[in-house]
Design a protein around this motif. Sequence first.
Motif, short mmCIF file in Angstrom:
data_model
loop_
_atom_site.label_atom_id
_atom_site.label_comp_id
_atom_site.label_asym_id
_atom_site.label_seq_id
_atom_site.Cartn_x
_atom_site.Cartn_y
_atom_site.Cartn_z
N HIS A 48 3.39 30.85 35.82
CA HIS A 48 1.97 30.53 35.60
C HIS A 48 1.21 30.60 36.93
CE1 HIS A 48 1.80 29.30 31.35
NE2 HIS A 48 3.07 28.94 31.54
N HIS A 162 -4.43 26.93 32.16
CA HIS A 162 -2.99 26.91 32.40
C HIS A 162 -2.42 25.53 32.70
CE1 HIS A 162 -1.79 31.19 32.26
NE2 HIS A 162 -3.10 31.35 32.36
N TRP A 165 -0.33 23.94 29.92
CA TRP A 165 0.97 24.60 29.77
C TRP A 165 1.91 24.15 30.89
CZ3 TRP A 165 -2.22 29.57 29.09
CH2 TRP A 165 -2.59 29.73 27.75
N GLU A 168 3.06 20.71 30.06
CA GLU A 168 4.05 20.75 28.98
C GLU A 168 5.41 21.20 29.50
OE1 GLU A 168 4.87 23.31 24.94
OE2 GLU A 168 2.78 22.85 25.44
#
Length: 183
Positions: A48, A162, A165, A168
Motif C-alpha cells: 500500500h 488506504h 486497509w 485492517e
Amino acid sequence: MSETPQTKAELIAQLAAGWQLLEERLRSLSDAQLTAQCAPGEWSIKDHVAHLMVYEQGMAALLRCEPRWAAMQLSVKFVRDSTSFDEINAVLYEHHRDRPASEVLAALRDVHQELLQALADLTDEDLFKPYAAYQPHDPEANERDPVLGWIMGNTYEHYAEHLPWIEELLAQEMKSEANRAES
C-alpha cells in the motif's frame, strides 16, 4: 472528505494533515508488520505504501510538466489500453513487490518532498488550470477539470482511502501474532 481547497495554502494545509496521519501510522510499524500478508497474493502494508508513493511520484512529475506515467514506470499506451485502474495497479504492484520495506518508506518520504517542492513553484491560479495544461499528451487530459482534483486524489485523499486497509492489515497481523503466541 474535507472541503476543496481554494488556495495553495489551503491545499498544503490539508496535504500536511493527511500526511501527518499517514506518517503517524507508519512510523511505529516494524518491517515484519509492513511486509506481513494475510493471504498469498494480497497486498501487505508495504505494498500500500509503494502504491501511494508511485501515485504521488506521478503527481510530482505532472506538476513539473514531466510525463506522469513515465515517472510511474508506465507507458501512455499501456495506460490508454488498460481497462481499469485495477489492471494498472496490478502492474505497479509487480514493479515494487520485492522492494524492501525500508526502501519503500524512504522512497515515499523522498517523493513527498519532491511533491512539496513542485507545489511550492505553483500559484493559486495554477491549481485551477486543467490537467491538460500540465500533461497535454496524456490520455486523461481534458480542458475542463482543474489539476487540483488530481492532486487531492493522488495525495491526502489517497492516503485516507488506504489508511483503513492499512489498519485492517495491521489488526489481522496483530491477531495472527496473538494466535501464534498462544500456540
